[in-house]
Design a protein around this motif. Structure first.
Motif, PDB file in Angstrom:
ATOM      1  N   ALA A 104       1.012  -1.518  -0.130  1.00 37.77           N
ATOM      2  CA  ALA A 104      -0.064   0.327  -0.088  1.00 37.77           C
ATOM      3  C   ALA A 104       0.630   1.244   0.096  1.00 37.77           C
ATOM      4  CB  ALA A 104      -1.231   0.042   0.956  1.00 37.77           C
ATOM      5  N   HIS A 105       1.856   1.076   0.810  1.00 43.60           N
ATOM      6  CA  HIS A 105       2.820   2.632   0.560  1.00 43.60           C
ATOM      7  C   HIS A 105       3.453   2.937  -0.465  1.00 43.60           C
ATOM      8  CE1 HIS A 105       2.223   3.818   4.687  1.00 43.60           C
ATOM      9  NE2 HIS A 105       1.912   3.231   5.109  1.00 43.60           N
ATOM     10  N   ARG A 106       4.130   1.264  -1.284  1.00 39.64           N
ATOM     11  CA  ARG A 106       4.391   1.236  -2.413  1.00 39.64           C
ATOM     12  C   ARG A 106       3.632   2.220  -3.745  1.00 39.64           C
ATOM     13  NH1 ARG A 106       6.164  -4.102  -4.062  1.00 39.64           N
ATOM     14  NH2 ARG A 106       4.146  -4.139  -4.622  1.00 39.64           N
ATOM     15  N   ARG A 107       2.700   1.711  -3.385  1.00 45.12           N
ATOM     16  CA  ARG A 107       1.284   2.718  -4.334  1.00 45.12           C
ATOM     17  C   ARG A 107       1.533   3.811  -4.001  1.00 45.12           C
ATOM     18  NH1 ARG A 107      -0.844  -2.347  -3.227  1.00 45.12           N
ATOM     19  NH2 ARG A 107      -2.212  -1.256  -2.101  1.00 45.12           N
ATOM     20  N   LEU A 108       1.203   3.974  -2.874  1.00 46.33           N
ATOM     21  CA  LEU A 108       0.887   5.619  -1.967  1.00 46.33           C
ATOM     22  C   LEU A 108       2.790   6.472  -2.450  1.00 46.33           C
ATOM     23  CD1 LEU A 108      -0.979   5.536   0.863  1.00 46.33           C
ATOM     24  CD2 LEU A 108      -1.503   5.810  -1.282  1.00 46.33           C
ATOM     25  N   GLY A 109       3.724   6.014  -2.415  1.00 45.31           N
ATOM     26  CA  GLY A 109       5.437   6.864  -2.460  1.00 45.31           C
ATOM     27  C   GLY A 109       5.656   6.685  -3.723  1.00 45.31           C
ATOM     28  N   GLY A 110       5.517   6.101  -4.875  1.00 49.29           N
ATOM     29  CA  GLY A 110       6.173   5.728  -5.931  1.00 49.29           C
ATOM     30  C   GLY A 110       5.543   5.758  -6.986  1.00 49.29           C
ATOM     31  N   PRO A 111       6.395   6.245  -8.257  1.00 48.54           N
ATOM     32  CA  PRO A 111       5.774   6.018  -9.359  1.00 48.54           C
ATOM     33  C   PRO A 111       4.835   5.118  -9.560  1.00 48.54           C
ATOM     34  CG  PRO A 111       7.958   6.667 -10.171  1.00 48.54           C
ATOM     35  CD  PRO A 111       7.835   5.958  -8.417  1.00 48.54           C
ATOM     36  N   VAL A 112       3.515   4.863 -10.992  1.00 50.63           N
ATOM     37  CA  VAL A 112       2.386   3.732 -10.457  1.00 50.63           C
ATOM     38  C   VAL A 112       3.461   2.489 -11.634  1.00 50.63           C
ATOM     39  CG1 VAL A 112       0.937   3.336 -12.251  1.00 50.63           C
ATOM     40  CG2 VAL A 112       0.695   5.517 -11.205  1.00 50.63           C
ATOM     41  N   GLY A 113       3.172   1.468 -10.598  1.00 51.23           N
ATOM     42  CA  GLY A 113       3.404   0.146 -11.781  1.00 51.23           C
ATOM     43  C   GLY A 113       5.581   0.302 -10.792  1.00 51.23           C
ATOM     44  N   ALA A 114       5.693   0.990 -10.681  1.00 45.04           N
ATOM     45  CA  ALA A 114       7.420   0.878  -9.875  1.00 45.04           C
ATOM     46  C   ALA A 114       7.254  -0.195  -8.941  1.00 45.04           C
ATOM     47  CB  ALA A 114       8.420   2.250  -9.848  1.00 45.04           C
ATOM     48  N   LYS A 115       8.869  -1.118  -9.395  1.00 44.10           N
ATOM     49  CA  LYS A 115       9.225  -1.740  -8.082  1.00 44.10           C
ATOM     50  C   LYS A 115      10.794  -1.569  -8.215  1.00 44.10           C
ATOM     51  CE  LYS A 115       8.081  -6.289  -5.682  1.00 44.10           C
ATOM     52  NZ  LYS A 115       8.813  -6.242  -5.531  1.00 44.10           N
ATOM     53  N   SER A 116      11.058  -1.102  -7.340  1.00 43.64           N
ATOM     54  CA  SER A 116      12.955  -2.845  -6.949  1.00 43.64           C
ATOM     55  C   SER A 116      13.093  -3.131  -5.280  1.00 43.64           C
ATOM     56  CB  SER A 116      13.378  -1.295  -7.166  1.00 43.64           C
ATOM     57  OG  SER A 116      13.482   0.625  -6.934  1.00 43.64           O
ATOM     58  N   ASP A 117      14.261  -3.061  -5.089  1.00 37.41           N
ATOM     59  CA  ASP A 117      14.364  -3.063  -3.216  1.00 37.41           C
ATOM     60  C   ASP A 117      14.430  -2.339  -2.304  1.00 37.41           C
ATOM     61  OD1 ASP A 117      14.422  -6.151  -4.275  1.00 37.41           O
ATOM     62  OD2 ASP A 117      16.616  -6.074  -4.689  1.00 37.41           O
ATOM     63  N   VAL A 118      14.931  -1.170  -3.735  1.00 33.42           N
ATOM     64  CA  VAL A 118      15.140   0.350  -3.205  1.00 33.42           C
ATOM     65  C   VAL A 118      13.537   0.873  -2.852  1.00 33.42           C
ATOM     66  CG1 VAL A 118      16.141   2.984  -2.455  1.00 33.42           C
ATOM     67  CG2 VAL A 118      17.426   0.300  -3.549  1.00 33.42           C
ATOM     68  N   ILE A 119      12.990   0.706  -3.283  1.00 35.07           N
ATOM     69  CA  ILE A 119      11.182   0.755  -3.842  1.00 35.07           C
ATOM     70  C   ILE A 119      10.981   0.463  -2.713  1.00 35.07           C
ATOM     71  CG2 ILE A 119       9.099   1.171  -4.488  1.00 35.07           C
ATOM     72  CD1 ILE A 119      10.395   2.207  -7.418  1.00 35.07           C
TER      73      ILE A 119
END
Length: 354
Positions: free
Chosen positions: A89-104
């Protein structure tokens, strides 16, 4: 306070440090798993946090990050567990749409810890950890047996043109009866041998599971006498509750434990329409244990039967059982708190005098 989010993996851990206001501190740190990871992470965070207290947030439960969590706790650090859904949920709130990495992911883990100060703290309880290992082993054996049972039932239906009823291989005695059926049938030698081998493996899995349950009984009975005193709570369900809940003091009230277990209804009302619905999340193993305990209590105990009967008119049968399950959380919570108090006193008594 500095919050470190850690995304754990098999071969490496990714760490990111955030200040109290959620801003990044320094660069992310990636360390290989192993004994050297603790020293590298502590040296990295000392340079960033100076004298500020540090909270380490690790994604998931005691799985890939457990060894690191144990090491951090042994070094005097505070460690919390962040549920994967909270991280997502916080990844969707704080990152670009669809972005995923270990740091994110690590940043999202740290932000989830900042947003929820009530996250479960990591504790080391060797006895509960032993129970958890045995519970997982028993579940693995049961999964193997169920999968093999389904294959054997299909093979018997095909080769003997005989359909076995539901639960035909549910006990060791029933496995023996099916073995006698196969031995007496006019089958090719290789077909008979293959079926008998699989039936023998099912029997072996029953024996191994029984041995695991015997060892569980030796562990659980001293740990949870009050929990085992509840009608419908046997050794297996008590072990599941112990292994999943762990330190029950992490729940300030039984209501929080009910929400964590998915046994408390969730609000879905709007515009003044007050309504709640079934919570489909939560810990499914604990939820299943509570449901099974409730079914046994209704079948064997008049109080539980009357509890369900009194609510069926307004809630329906399923709703009445859900209400019973929510009530059982209160009962289980009180029993587990009492058992933990007794264990704490026993540990104090066993400490050497100074």
């Amino acid at each position: 306070m500095v919050t470190v989010g850690i995304d754990p993996h098999k071969d490496m851990h990714q760490a990111v440090a955030l200040a109290q206001d959620g801003t990044r501190l320094g660069r992310a740190k990636k360390v290989n798993t192993g004994p050297q990871a603790l020293g590298q992470l502590l040296a990295w965070i000392r340079a960033l946090a100076a004298n500020s207290p540090v909270l380490w947030a690790i994604e998931g439960g005691p799985g890939l990050g457990r060894a690191l969590a144990d090491a951090l706790l042994g070094a005097g650090q505070e460690v919390v567990w962040v549920p994967p859904r909270a991280m997502a949920a916080h990844r969707r709130l704080g990152g670009p749409v669809g972005a995923k990495s270990d740091v994110i992911d690590a940043v999202a883990i740290a932000r989830a810890a900042l947003a929820d100060p009530g996250l479960a703290r990591h504790r080391i309880d060797p006895q509960v950890r032993q129970v958890r290992v045995l519970v997982n082993l028993r579940q693995n054996l049961t999964d193997q047996r169920v999968a093999l049972t389904n294959r054997v039932l299909a093979a018997v239906h095909i080769e003997l043109d005989h359909r076995l009823g539901q639960g035909a291989l549910a006990t060791r005695a029933k496995v023996g009866r099916v073995r006698a059926l196969v031995e007496g049938a006019g089958l090719d030698e290789m077909v008979r041998w293959a079926l008998l081998e699989q039936l023998e493996e099912i029997h072996t899995l029953f024996v191994r599971a029984a041995e695991v349950e015997r060892r569980l009984k030796e562990l659980v009975e001293p740990l949870a006498p009050n929990l085992l005193g509840i009608r419908g709570v046997g050794v297996v369900w008590a072990a599941v509750l112990l292994s999943q809940v762990g330190d029950v003091s992490r729940f300030a009230t039984s209501a929080r434990m009910a929400r964590w277990a998915g046994s408390a209804p969730i609000p879905v009302f709007s515009s003044g329409r007050d309504r709640h619905r079934l919570h489909r999340g939560g810990n499914r193993q604990v939820n299943r244990a509570l449901h099974s305990i409730g079914v046994v209590q209704v079948r064997l105990g008049e109080p539980a039967r009357e509890f369900v009967r009194s609510r069926e008119g307004a809630k329906g049968t399923k709703g009445a059982y859900r209400a019973l399950k929510r009530h059982l959380v209160d009962v289980v919570y009180r029993a587990m708190v009492a058992d933990q108090v007794v264990r704490g006193r026993a540990e104090v008594c066993l400490q050497p005098a100074t």
